[in-house]
Write an enzyme that holds these catalytic residues in place. Structure first.
Site, mmCIF file in Angstrom:
data_model
loop_
_atom_site.group_PDB
_atom_site.id
_atom_site.type_symbol
_atom_site.label_atom_id
_atom_site.label_comp_id
_atom_site.label_asym_id
_atom_site.label_seq_id
_atom_site.Cartn_x
_atom_site.Cartn_y
_atom_site.Cartn_z
ATOM 1 C CG ASP A 138 -1.949 -1.089 1.200
ATOM 2 O OD1 ASP A 138 -2.190 -1.645 0.111
ATOM 3 O OD2 ASP A 138 -2.506 -1.416 2.264
ATOM 4 N NE ARG A 193 -5.995 -3.421 6.726
ATOM 5 C CZ ARG A 193 -7.024 -4.161 7.150
ATOM 6 N NH1 ARG A 193 -7.507 -5.097 6.345
ATOM 7 N NH2 ARG A 193 -7.575 -3.970 8.327
#
Length: 582
Positions: A310, A355
């Site tokens: 990420d 996330r």
């Protein structure tokens, strides 16, 4: 109508800004939302200016004294910054005398010994070692005004504080005798492209130093306490070609045993170098192991290699796996575009990783040039209502006959039923925003009596399991090398990363306080989100507004009803931004 938006509370984030916006009851054009996304400006002066323009202004963003942010360093003196980024060293606890390094890039040529009468080969090595006092400047831009795009200022004068961090690399003096070293490598969390590359490079670099005892701990921290999981003996031959495939040679898992149990296992196995590859949670565990080892006065070097697909690790330019993820996401986005373009009233939805941070979704949308709507966790949005995403998608269908949407997995969690469930690492289990968005789109168009063909693609596990591309392969190789250099240099409780295109060592607590997030208030955000020169739609739920839209180094005043060009596409982003940082 007054709309109150709040950024979602993130696992590691100390930022929970309340954003207030006074706008007309109409859909906010994405390119205007980026201008309004100056909610992150750091000064009251700019906030007042935005309110006058009807823009978004920051409300309260006070932090408690216990919370730390990468922006807080600008409020410190240079001495305090130096203390903050000081990496724990073996000499803090032990009276250890260094020895001449055994590392040599010319591994086919043995290094001279201390008793050797000739140092010609040593001198041939040239400038291959890093001086212990070499430093890298963490922040390079001196902002003159808090209203400057992307400015990180805590006062009106934007005072600049030099933030020096330790430069990574091989040292001429080392604090471990390779003959006495027993090293271990562990990979934790989820899969990420490049794990095998890191493992391989750590082993190869240890081998160059002369280390013969190397172990691979199976399935994350679990391998330290489950008796059935025997360590893998690692050698140059074992790891030689593992970078040609995805996944992890050692396997991965989340969670683990108590810190004391892990340190007990390290003592029992005689391990004195531990390389931990993982994200924020894994690094928190590595820091706990380091602290417990220091409490027991163990001569143990614990070095982390940040792994998060990420790209959400603080203070670092980039983490490995991110470039590969963005590249591989293009295939899914292209498939969604073809499906939407080939169907009557076609809608393609792609859900990507992210996330807490929307870097993958944002960069993949930018790179593809095929996305109409991109949703990320950092910027709240609503689905229903005249200013909702569904209304905009309906407008796209009416005007263009198709829509392509990219959504990060952590986006819109406030729209889903709350859940108290967590995974073994303690991370909250997210609701599936992709399927929720798919259902809501079908519901909306069914109620509008408009037939649509919705295709949903989730390539998450295909991307995570693939082999690293060339860019990530190089990054993994250098990170793995520098992790070993840091351990031999006597550092512990550190992680290696890249800052300002230089490899550095950082204390673990400084990179795990919270997740790194997309910054909506950046220069490149506005460059990429400019409105096209002409040809705008007439039929739109929007009222005409006169706006100053930044475009490269100048501004133009444009009157329009809608951000979608009539002829060709410019990516339209709802509730998000187009790029991050300078």
């Amino acid at each position: 109508m007054t709309t109150t938006l709040c950024l979602p509370t993130l696992s590691f984030s100390s930022r929970n800004l309340e954003i207030r916006s006074s706008v007309e009851t109409s859909f906010i054009p994405p390119w205007r939302s980026h201008l309004l996304a100056a909610d992150r400006l750091r000064s009251c002066k700019s906030s007042r200016r935005l309110r006058k323009r009807g823009g978004v202004a920051v409300g309260s963003s006070e932090k408690s004294s216990s919370e730390t942010s990468q922006d807080d360093h600008t409020n410190l003196t240079e001495e305090e910054v130096e203390k903050k980024f000081k990496c724990p060293h073996m000499t803090d606890l032990f009276n250890v005398q260094p020895m001449r390094s055994t590392f040599c890039t010319k591994s086919s040529c043995p290094l001279p010994t201390e008793s050797s009468s000739s140092n010609s080969r040593w001198e041939d090595l040239g400038k291959m070692f890093v001086h212990d006092d070499d430093r890298v400047l963490l922040k390079t831009i001196k902002y003159v005004n808090p209203t400057s795009s992307g400015a990180e200022c805590l006062d009106e004068d934007c005072n600049f504080i030099h933030q020096w961090v330790i430069r990574a690399g091989p040292r001429s003096k080392i604090y471990f005798d390779p003959a006495d070293v027993k090293a271990a490598i562990v990979t934790c969390g989820g899969l990420c492209p490049g794990l095998n590359d890191v493992i391989r490079q750590i082993v190869l670099t240890l081998d160059v130093y002369g280390v013969k005892k190397m172990l691979g701990i199976k399935y994350g921290y679990r391998g330290f306490f489950e008796e059935t999981l025997k360590p893998t003996v690692l050698t140059r031959d074992v790891v030689q070609n593992i970078h040609l495939s995805g996944g992890s040679l050692l396997g991965v898992s989340r969670g683990g045993a108590k810190t004391s149990d892990i340190v007990d296992a390290l003592q029992e196995k005689g391990i004195n170098m531990l390389f931990v590859v993982g994200g924020n949670g894994t690094h928190a565990g590595a820091h706990a192991i380091h602290e417990e080892a220091r409490r027991r006065r163990m001569k143990l070097a614990v070095v982390g290699v940040p792994k998060t697909i990420d790209n959400d690790i603080l203070l670092m330019d980039k983490t490995f796996g991110f470039d590969t993820a963005v590249e591989k996401a293009q295939r899914a986005i292209n498939a969604a575009y073809i499906e939407a373009n080939s169907a009557y009233n076609g809608i393609g939805i792609v859900k990507l990783m992210g996330r807490q941070s929307g870097f993958i979704a944002m960069h993949a949308s930018l790179a593809s040039g095929q996305i109409d709507v991109c949703l990320i966790p950092e910027v709240p949005f609503s689905l229903d209502g005249t200013s909702g995403v569904l209304q905009h998608i309906q407008h796209l269908i009416e005007e263009r006959g198709k829509a392509v949407i990219c959504v990060a997995e952590g986006a819109g969690q406030d729209l889903l039923p709350p859940s108290s469930m967590t995974d073994p690492s303690g991370n909250p289990i997210l609701g599936d925003i992709g399927t929720h968005l798919q259902r809501e789109i079908k519901r909306h168009f069914k109620a509008a009596n408009t037939p649509v063909d919705v295709k949903y693609i989730d390539p998450t596990y295909m991307i995570r399991a693939c082999r690293a591309n060339a860019s990530d392969g190089i990054l993994c190789a250098v990170l793995g090398q520098n992790a070993v250099h840091g351990a031999f240099a006597g550092y512990s409780g550190i992680t290696v990363g890249i800052a300002n295109n230089h490899y550095v060592y950082l204390p673990i607590p400084e990179v795990i306080s919270h997740a790194r997030n997309v910054d909506p208030d950046s220069r490149i955000t506005r460059v990429f989100c400019s409105l096209p020169d002409k040809r705008v739609h007439r039929n739109s739920p929007l009222k005409p507004k006169r706006l100053v839209v930044p475009r490269f180094n100048h501004s133009r005043t444009i009157t329009s009803r809608v951000p979608v060009p009539k002829l060709e596409t410019v990516a339209v982003y709802v509730g998000t931004v187009c790029s991050s940082g300078d």
